[in-house]
Design an enzyme around this catalytic site. Structure first.
Site, PDB file in Angstrom:
ATOM      1  N   LYS A 116       0.813  -1.217   0.000  1.00  0.00           N
ATOM      2  CA  LYS A 116       0.000   0.000   0.000  1.00  0.00           C
ATOM      3  C   LYS A 116       0.850   1.272   0.000  1.00  0.00           C
ATOM      4  CE  LYS A 116      -3.199  -2.860  -0.213  1.00  0.00           C
ATOM      5  NZ  LYS A 116      -3.678  -3.204  -1.557  1.00  0.00           N
ATOM      6  N   LYS A 158      -2.286   2.271   9.280  1.00  0.00           N
ATOM      7  CA  LYS A 158      -2.655   1.170   8.377  1.00  0.00           C
ATOM      8  C   LYS A 158      -1.459   0.278   8.088  1.00  0.00           C
ATOM      9  CE  LYS A 158      -6.206   3.604   5.685  1.00  0.00           C
ATOM     10  NZ  LYS A 158      -6.637   3.982   4.313  1.00  0.00           N
ATOM     11  N   GLY A 164      -8.448  -3.870   2.312  1.00  0.00           N
ATOM     12  CA  GLY A 164      -9.718  -4.482   2.653  1.00  0.00           C
ATOM     13  C   GLY A 164     -10.059  -4.396   4.129  1.00  0.00           C
ATOM     14  N   GLU A 200      -2.266   7.966   7.938  1.00  0.00           N
ATOM     15  CA  GLU A 200      -3.012   8.931   7.122  1.00  0.00           C
ATOM     16  C   GLU A 200      -3.947   9.742   8.007  1.00  0.00           C
ATOM     17  OE1 GLU A 200      -5.228   6.542   4.298  1.00  0.00           O
ATOM     18  OE2 GLU A 200      -3.548   6.569   2.878  1.00  0.00           O
ATOM     19  N   HIS A 235     -16.447  -4.413   6.112  1.00  0.00           N
ATOM     20  CA  HIS A 235     -15.626  -4.376   4.903  1.00  0.00           C
ATOM     21  C   HIS A 235     -16.098  -5.338   3.818  1.00  0.00           C
ATOM     22  CE1 HIS A 235     -13.156  -1.560   6.989  1.00  0.00           C
ATOM     23  NE2 HIS A 235     -12.969  -2.419   7.968  1.00  0.00           N
ATOM     24  N   GLU A 287      -6.381   2.852  -2.360  1.00  0.00           N
ATOM     25  CA  GLU A 287      -5.795   1.584  -2.810  1.00  0.00           C
ATOM     26  C   GLU A 287      -6.145   1.365  -4.270  1.00  0.00           C
ATOM     27  OE1 GLU A 287      -7.315  -1.645  -0.314  1.00  0.00           O
ATOM     28  OE2 GLU A 287      -6.849  -0.483   1.475  1.00  0.00           O
ATOM     29  N   ASN A 289      -6.953  -1.918  -6.858  1.00  0.00           N
ATOM     30  CA  ASN A 289      -7.166  -3.353  -7.025  1.00  0.00           C
ATOM     31  C   ASN A 289      -6.812  -3.737  -8.457  1.00  0.00           C
ATOM     32  OD1 ASN A 289      -8.230  -3.523  -4.400  1.00  0.00           O
ATOM     33  ND2 ASN A 289     -10.195  -2.801  -5.156  1.00  0.00           N
ATOM     34  N   ARG A 291      -7.504  -6.450 -10.131  1.00  0.00           N
ATOM     35  CA  ARG A 291      -8.310  -7.592 -10.575  1.00  0.00           C
ATOM     36  C   ARG A 291      -9.665  -7.105 -11.107  1.00  0.00           C
ATOM     37  NH1 ARG A 291      -9.156  -6.984  -5.020  1.00  0.00           N
ATOM     38  NH2 ARG A 291     -11.353  -6.499  -4.612  1.00  0.00           N
ATOM     39  N   VAL A 294     -15.996  -7.958  -8.001  1.00  0.00           N
ATOM     40  CA  VAL A 294     -17.323  -8.569  -7.885  1.00  0.00           C
ATOM     41  C   VAL A 294     -18.377  -7.679  -8.551  1.00  0.00           C
ATOM     42  CG1 VAL A 294     -19.113  -9.308  -6.249  1.00  0.00           C
ATOM     43  CG2 VAL A 294     -16.699  -9.708  -5.704  1.00  0.00           C
TER      44      VAL A 294
HETATM   45  C1  MV4 Z   1      -9.661   5.042   5.543  1.00  0.00           C
HETATM   46  C2  MV4 Z   1     -10.811   5.538   6.193  1.00  0.00           C
HETATM   47  C3  MV4 Z   1     -10.759   6.855   6.631  1.00  0.00           C
HETATM   48  N1  MV4 Z   1      -9.645   7.608   6.440  1.00  0.00           N
HETATM   49  N2  MV4 Z   1      -8.581   5.826   5.372  1.00  0.00           N
HETATM   50  C4  MV4 Z   1     -11.215   0.547   5.087  1.00  0.00           C
HETATM   51  C5  MV4 Z   1     -10.807  -0.497   4.127  1.00  0.00           C
HETATM   52  C6  MV4 Z   1      -9.643  -0.007   3.410  1.00  0.00           C
HETATM   53  N3  MV4 Z   1      -9.798  -0.275   2.010  1.00  0.00           N
HETATM   54  C7  MV4 Z   1      -9.555   1.442   3.693  1.00  0.00           C
HETATM   55  N4  MV4 Z   1     -10.531   1.719   4.701  1.00  0.00           N
HETATM   56  C8  MV4 Z   1     -10.689   2.969   5.216  1.00  0.00           C
HETATM   57  N5  MV4 Z   1      -9.627   3.798   5.062  1.00  0.00           N
HETATM   58  C9  MV4 Z   1      -8.584   7.077   5.822  1.00  0.00           C
HETATM   59  N6  MV4 Z   1      -7.494   7.841   5.652  1.00  0.00           N
HETATM   60  C10 MV4 Z   1     -11.912   4.709   6.353  1.00  0.00           C
HETATM   61  C11 MV4 Z   1     -11.860   3.404   5.869  1.00  0.00           C
HETATM   62  C12 MV4 Z   1     -13.062   2.617   6.045  1.00  0.00           C
HETATM   63  C13 MV4 Z   1     -13.848   2.240   4.950  1.00  0.00           C
HETATM   64  C14 MV4 Z   1     -13.475   2.527   3.639  1.00  0.00           C
HETATM   65  C15 MV4 Z   1     -14.253   2.135   2.572  1.00  0.00           C
HETATM   66  C16 MV4 Z   1     -15.436   1.465   2.796  1.00  0.00           C
HETATM   67  C17 MV4 Z   1     -15.834   1.160   4.063  1.00  0.00           C
HETATM   68  C18 MV4 Z   1     -15.053   1.527   5.156  1.00  0.00           C
HETATM   69  C19 MV4 Z   1     -15.459   1.221   6.445  1.00  0.00           C
HETATM   70  C20 MV4 Z   1     -14.688   1.600   7.511  1.00  0.00           C
HETATM   71  C21 MV4 Z   1     -13.477   2.292   7.304  1.00  0.00           C
END
Ligand code: MV4
Length: 446
Positions: A116, A158, A164, A200, A235, A287, A289, A291, A294
Site C-alpha cells: 500500500k 494502516k 480491505g 493517514e 468491509h 488503494e 485493485n 483484478r 465482484v
Molecule cells: C480510511 C478511512 C478513513 N480515512 N482511510 C477501510 C478499508 C480499506 N480499504 C480502507 N478503509 C478505510 N480507510 C482514511 N485515511 C476509512 C476506511 C473505512 C472504509 C473505507 C471504505 C469502505 C468502508 C469503510 C469502512 C470503515 C473504514
C-alpha cells in the site's frame, strides 16, 4: 487469440468468465475441488480437472495443481477471477515461467499495488490525489508522534501489507496514538507476517467511490466511470451502484481522466480499480485493485461493455475494443449481493437449495451459480449470486430491483435478500444519501 483458457476459480465468477470465453470462441477448462464436483462451473465448462480436497489452500490456491491442470488440458492462459490467486504476483511469475499467460496485469504491477505504500507513492507521483499522511512507512512511535503533529487528528494507522480493512487503527488524539500504533503493528505482523505501517489523516464521513480503468499495456488506457460502494458491513460490500449518486458528469470526467492517464503512463495492462474516499467534493486515493471486481456488472450495464472480453483481448495482445470518446454511461445500475447467510447477524448458512428461480425481464441480470437441488459447500465464500438491475434512471433501477427481488426464489437456505427489501424503503437510500458508515449504523438501529 487464445484457443483455450483455464478458469482458476469457482462460483458465479467462474460462470461469468466461461460465458465470455464461449462468446469469443475460446474453449474453457474448469478446475474444482472435491467439494465442487457438482458445481455449475464444472457443468458449464468444456472440460474440467479436479485439483484437490475442499480446503482452498489445497485446491483453488494450489499453484502446482493449477499448472498441472493447464498442462494436461493444453490451456494457454489462466483467468483468475477475483479472490484466490487473482492478486498473487508470485503466481503470475510462476505461470509465466511455465509459458502460461495470466489474464490480468504484470506481476510487477500487482506487486506495486499490493504494497500500500508503494501503491500510494506511485499514484502520488502520477498526480492522483492522495490522503495526507506519513512519507512512507512509520517505524517508531517517535516518528508517528511527529506525523500526528504535522497532519493533526484524527488519524489512522494502516498496515502496508493490508487492504480491505485488516490491520487498521484509528487514533482520535495524541494520547490514543501509542496504542493505535502498537496494535496496528502487532495485528499487521500476525495477519500478514509484516509489521510495516503507515499513517493517514482519518476521513470521518466519506463515501467509497472507485474508478474502473483498463490499460492495454502499451501506454493506452480508458476509464469507465465510478461505482459507489459505500454500503458495506465489516468491509464486505452489500450493494453497489453506478453512476454514484453524488457524482456529476464533470466530476466523473475530472477524476476518470486522472485515473486513465495514471494507468496509461505506467503501461498498465488489463482491468483495474482505483479506490477513493470522497468527502466534501474531494477525492483521496486509498488503494488500487489489480483484478476484476465482484461489482463489475454495474459498470457493464451502464457502459454496455463486456469487461471480461476486454481482459481476454488485452492478455492475448489485442487492442482495447473502444476509445474513451466512445464511452458514455447510460442510465443507472444497482447490484444486490445475495449471500447464503442468516439475518440479522449474517451467519453463514450453507445447505441444499431446494428451489431456485431467477427473476427476468427488461434490465435484469442475475449472475449466480445456484440451481434447484444444489448443495452449497461450507468451505467457501457465502456469495451465491448477484442481482443486477439497469434502468433509465436511478428511480427506475430501484423499482426494478424491488420487482426482481419479489420474483427471486431461493428455498432451502437463508439468504440476505430480505435486507434489500428493507433498504429500498429507507429514505436515505431512496435519496442516495449515505456514506461508508451508514449501513452499520442502520443495522444497529434496526
Ligand atoms: C480510511 C478511512 C478513513 N480515512 N482511510 C477501510 C478499508 C480499506 N480499504 C480502507 N478503509 C478505510 N480507510 C482514511 N485515511 C476509512 C476506511 C473505512 C472504509 C473505507 C471504505 C469502505 C468502508 C469503510 C469502512 C470503515 C473504514
Amino acid at each position: 487469440m487464445f484457443k483455450k483458457v483455464l478458469i482458476a476459480n469457482r462460483g458465479e465468477i467462474a460462470l461469468r468468465v466461461i460465458r465470455a470465453c464461449k462468446e469469443m470462441g475460446i474453449s474453457t477448462v474448469a478446475v474444482h475441488s472435491t467439494a465442487d464436483m457438482d458445481a455449475m462451473h464444472v457443468r458449464m465448462a468444456d472440460e474440467s480437472v479436479c485439483i484437490g480436497p475442499p480446503p482452498s489452500n489445497k485446491s483453488y490456491l494450489s499453484i502446482p495443481a493449477i499448472i498441472s491442470a493447464c498442462e494436461v488440458t493444453g490451456a494457454e492462459a489462466i483467468h483468475p477471477g477475483y479472490g484466490f490467486l487473482s492478486e498473487n504476483s508470485n503466481f503470475v511469475d510462476i505461470i509465466n515461467d511455465h509459458g502460461i499467460q495470466f489474464i490480468g496485469p504484470t506481476a510487477e504491477h500487482i506487486r506495486i499495488m499490493g504494497d500500500k505504500i508503494t501503491a500510494k507513492e506511485t499514484m502520488k507521483a502520477l498526480k492522483v490525489p492522495c490522503v495526507p499522511g506519513s512519507d512512507g512507512s512509520v517505524n517508531s512511535l517517535e516518528v508517528a508522534m511527529n506525523v500526528g503533529q504535522n497532519i493533526g487528528y484524527p488519524l489512522i494507522v494502516k498496515a502496508t501489507a493490508g487492504g480491505g480493512g485488516r490491520g487498521m487503527k484509528v487514533a482520535n488524539n495524541k494520547d490514543d496514538l501509542e496504542n493505535a500504533f502498537l496494535t496496528a503493528r502487532s495485528e499487521a505482523n500476525s495477519a500478514f507476517g509484516n509489521d510495516e505501517v503507515y499513517i493517514e489523516r482519518y476521513l470521518t464521513n466519506p463515501r467509497h467511490i472507485e474508478i474502473q480503468v483498463f490499460g492495454d499495456g502499451k501506454g493506452n488506457a480508458i476509464h469507465l466511470g465510478e461505482r459507489d460502494c459505500s454500503l458495506q458491513r465489516r468491509h464486505q460490500k452489500v450493494l453497489e451502484e453506478a453512476p454514484g449518486p453524488s457524482i456529476s458528469a464533470e466530476v466523473r470526467e475530472y477524476i476518470g481522466n486522472i485515473c486513465s492517464k495514471a494507468v496509461a503512463s505506467i503501461n498498465y495492462a488489463g482491468a483495474g480499480t482505483i479506490e477513493f474516499l470522497y468527502e466534501n467534493n474531494e477525492f483521496y486515493f486509498i488503494e488500487m485493485n489489480t483484478r476484476l471486481q465482484v461489482e463489475h456488472p454495474v459498470t457493464e450495464a451502464i457502459y454496455g461493455v463486456d469487461l471480461v472480453r476486454e481482459q481476454i483481448r488485452i492478455a492475448s495482445g489485442f487492442e482495447l475494443s473502444l476509445n474513451q470518446n466512445e464511452l458514455h454511461p447510460n442510465g443507472h445500475a444497482i447490484e444486490a449481493r445475495i449471500n447464503a447467510e442468516t439475518l440479522p447477524n449474517f451467519i453463514p448458512n450453507p445447505g441444499t437449495v431446494t428451489m431456485f428461480h431467477a427473476p427476468g425481464g427488461l434490465g435484469v441480470r442475475i449472475d449466480s451459480n445456484l440451481y434447484s437441488g444444489y448443495q452449497i459447500p461450507p468451505h467457501y465464500d457465502s456469495l451465491i449470486g448477484k442481482l443486477i438491475v439497469h434502468g433509465r434512471d436511478r428511480k427506475e433501477a430501484m423499482e426494478r430491483l424491488k420487482r426482481s427481488l419479489d420474483e427471486l426464489i431461493i428455498d432451502g437456505i437463508d439468504t440476505t435478500t430480505d435486507l434489500f427489501h428493507d433498504l429500498l424503503k429507507n429514505k436515505d437510500i431512496i435519496d442516495g444519501n449515505y456514506n461508508i458508515h451508514w449501513l452499520e449504523n442502520w443495522l444497529l438501529d434496526k
